[in-house]
Scaffold this active site. Structure first.
Site, PDB file in Angstrom:
ATOM      1  N   ASP A   1      35.782 -28.936  17.645  1.00  0.00           N
ATOM      2  CA  ASP A   1      36.434 -29.561  16.482  1.00  0.00           C
ATOM      3  C   ASP A   1      37.698 -28.840  15.985  1.00  0.00           C
ATOM      4  O   ASP A   1      37.873 -28.630  14.783  1.00  0.00           O
ATOM      5  CB  ASP A   1      35.440 -29.693  15.319  1.00  0.00           C
ATOM      6  CG  ASP A   1      34.227 -30.544  15.671  1.00  0.00           C
ATOM      7  OD1 ASP A   1      34.123 -31.005  16.817  1.00  0.00           O
ATOM      8  OD2 ASP A   1      33.370 -30.762  14.780  1.00  0.00           O
TER       9      ASP A   1
ATOM     10  N   ASP B   1      35.268 -34.453  16.114  1.00  0.00           N
ATOM     11  CA  ASP B   1      34.571 -35.189  15.068  1.00  0.00           C
ATOM     12  C   ASP B   1      35.322 -36.513  14.889  1.00  0.00           C
ATOM     13  O   ASP B   1      36.552 -36.512  14.707  1.00  0.00           O
ATOM     14  CB  ASP B   1      34.620 -34.352  13.771  1.00  0.00           C
ATOM     15  CG  ASP B   1      33.358 -34.465  12.934  1.00  0.00           C
ATOM     16  OD1 ASP B   1      32.287 -34.779  13.478  1.00  0.00           O
ATOM     17  OD2 ASP B   1      33.460 -34.222  11.702  1.00  0.00           O
TER      18      ASP B   1
ATOM     19  N   HIS C   1      34.763 -39.958  12.974  1.00  0.00           N
ATOM     20  CA  HIS C   1      33.942 -40.765  12.075  1.00  0.00           C
ATOM     21  C   HIS C   1      34.564 -42.119  11.758  1.00  0.00           C
ATOM     22  O   HIS C   1      35.785 -42.215  11.546  1.00  0.00           O
ATOM     23  CB  HIS C   1      33.765 -40.045  10.739  1.00  0.00           C
ATOM     24  CG  HIS C   1      33.006 -38.757  10.819  1.00  0.00           C
ATOM     25  ND1 HIS C   1      31.774 -38.644  11.429  1.00  0.00           N
ATOM     26  CD2 HIS C   1      33.294 -37.508  10.342  1.00  0.00           C
ATOM     27  CE1 HIS C   1      31.343 -37.395  11.312  1.00  0.00           C
ATOM     28  NE2 HIS C   1      32.246 -36.685  10.669  1.00  0.00           N
TER      29      HIS C   1
ATOM     30  N   HIS D   1      36.636 -37.191   6.106  1.00  0.00           N
ATOM     31  CA  HIS D   1      37.367 -36.336   7.048  1.00  0.00           C
ATOM     32  C   HIS D   1      37.269 -36.899   8.460  1.00  0.00           C
ATOM     33  O   HIS D   1      36.332 -37.615   8.792  1.00  0.00           O
ATOM     34  CB  HIS D   1      36.818 -34.904   7.033  1.00  0.00           C
ATOM     35  CG  HIS D   1      35.402 -34.796   7.532  1.00  0.00           C
ATOM     36  ND1 HIS D   1      34.317 -35.064   6.745  1.00  0.00           N
ATOM     37  CD2 HIS D   1      34.907 -34.484   8.749  1.00  0.00           C
ATOM     38  CE1 HIS D   1      33.206 -34.918   7.459  1.00  0.00           C
ATOM     39  NE2 HIS D   1      33.529 -34.572   8.687  1.00  0.00           N
TER      40      HIS D   1
ATOM     41  N   LYS E   1      32.066 -37.248  18.656  1.00  0.00           N
ATOM     42  CA  LYS E   1      30.762 -37.253  17.991  1.00  0.00           C
ATOM     43  C   LYS E   1      30.923 -37.734  16.563  1.00  0.00           C
ATOM     44  O   LYS E   1      32.036 -37.753  16.034  1.00  0.00           O
ATOM     45  CB  LYS E   1      30.145 -35.852  18.017  1.00  0.00           C
ATOM     46  CG  LYS E   1      30.978 -34.808  17.260  1.00  0.00           C
ATOM     47  CD  LYS E   1      30.456 -33.414  17.499  1.00  0.00           C
ATOM     48  CE  LYS E   1      31.241 -32.379  16.727  1.00  0.00           C
ATOM     49  NZ  LYS E   1      31.076 -32.437  15.279  1.00  0.00           N
TER      50      LYS E   1
ATOM     51  N   CYS F   1      29.328 -26.944  12.855  1.00  0.00           N
ATOM     52  CA  CYS F   1      29.391 -27.566  14.176  1.00  0.00           C
ATOM     53  C   CYS F   1      29.353 -26.557  15.322  1.00  0.00           C
ATOM     54  O   CYS F   1      28.783 -26.833  16.380  1.00  0.00           O
ATOM     55  CB  CYS F   1      30.619 -28.469  14.264  1.00  0.00           C
ATOM     56  SG  CYS F   1      30.471 -29.848  13.108  1.00  0.00           S
TER      57      CYS F   1
HETATM   58 ZN   LIG Z   1      32.179 -34.655  10.260  1.00  0.00          ZN
END
Ligand SMILES: [Zn+2]
Length: 207
Positions: free
Chosen positions: A8, A48, A50, A83, A108, A153
């Protein structure tokens, strides 16, 4: 086969990002030096990623503030600021990261109903990303892990690597990582060590 897992290293976790980790950007030149060192046969970067309505965001829970404990899918869940939303600059890798040499990007956190700290599986433990199978297929025997953030993470990725890849030597590269709180970093390091992970610095790799 030696592999490097960069966790990340995204704008969102660097100063100026939506979930900035103090000094997050400082690891970018270290990560680049590791990539350029020639010590690794394989470089993987997690990202990351989302949806805008992700359930780990405080904005999705009425009355909840960021950095307070809430619930997601029946489990305790830290309420994060919005985020790393898919397709935004916040989700992009840090612009100075040498991503031309990254062999695989493992995204992810795409399921809005569960958070995913680890690059290997979601926090409920149910859904695997497939990264373990990829590394097994590549016959990886050593895995060094670094990135953001140590206490979330990175820690969960390291500990899942130990669990999913028996026989693989897993190391945490401390100076190529930054965490959110000093206490969380100390706990993460103690927990990783207890699981047999070596804690090293980039100089140990590049000496
Ligand atoms: Zn996250």
């Amino acid at each position: 086969m030696k592999a490097l897992l960069l966790v990340d290293i995204q704008n969102g976790f660097c100063p100026g990002g939506n979930l900035a980790v103090e000094g997050g950007h400082e690891i970018v030149p270290i990560a680049n030096a590791l990539i350029a060192s020639g010590r690794y046969d394989l470089v993987v970067a997690s990202q990351d990623w989302h949806p805008a309505n992700h359930g780990s965001f405080a904005s999705q829970h009425e009355g909840k503030n960021v950095f307070e404990l809430g619930e997601l899918g029946g489990q305790p869940q830290m309420m994060w600021p919005d985020h790393c939303v898919q397709g935004t600059a916040d989700a992009e890798f840090h612009p100075d990261l040498d991503n031309a040499k990254i062999d695989l990007v493992q995204r992810k956190g795409e399921n809005p109903l569960v958070d995913s700290y680890s690059a290997f599986r979601d926090n409920a433990g149910d859904a695997l990303t497939g990264l373990d199978g990829y590394l097994r297929d590549k016959r990886v025997t050593e895995l060094d892990v670094c990135g953001l953030a140590t206490d979330y993470c990175v820690r969960f990725s390291v500990e899942d690597a130990v669990e999913f890849l028996p026989g693989v030597k897993v190391r945490f590269v401390e100076d190529a990582s930054r965490g959110i709180t000093a206490e969380g970093i100390a706990q993460a390091i103690a927990s990783m060590r207890a699981k047999g992970v070596d804690v090293i610095n980039s100089a140990d790799i590049m000496r």
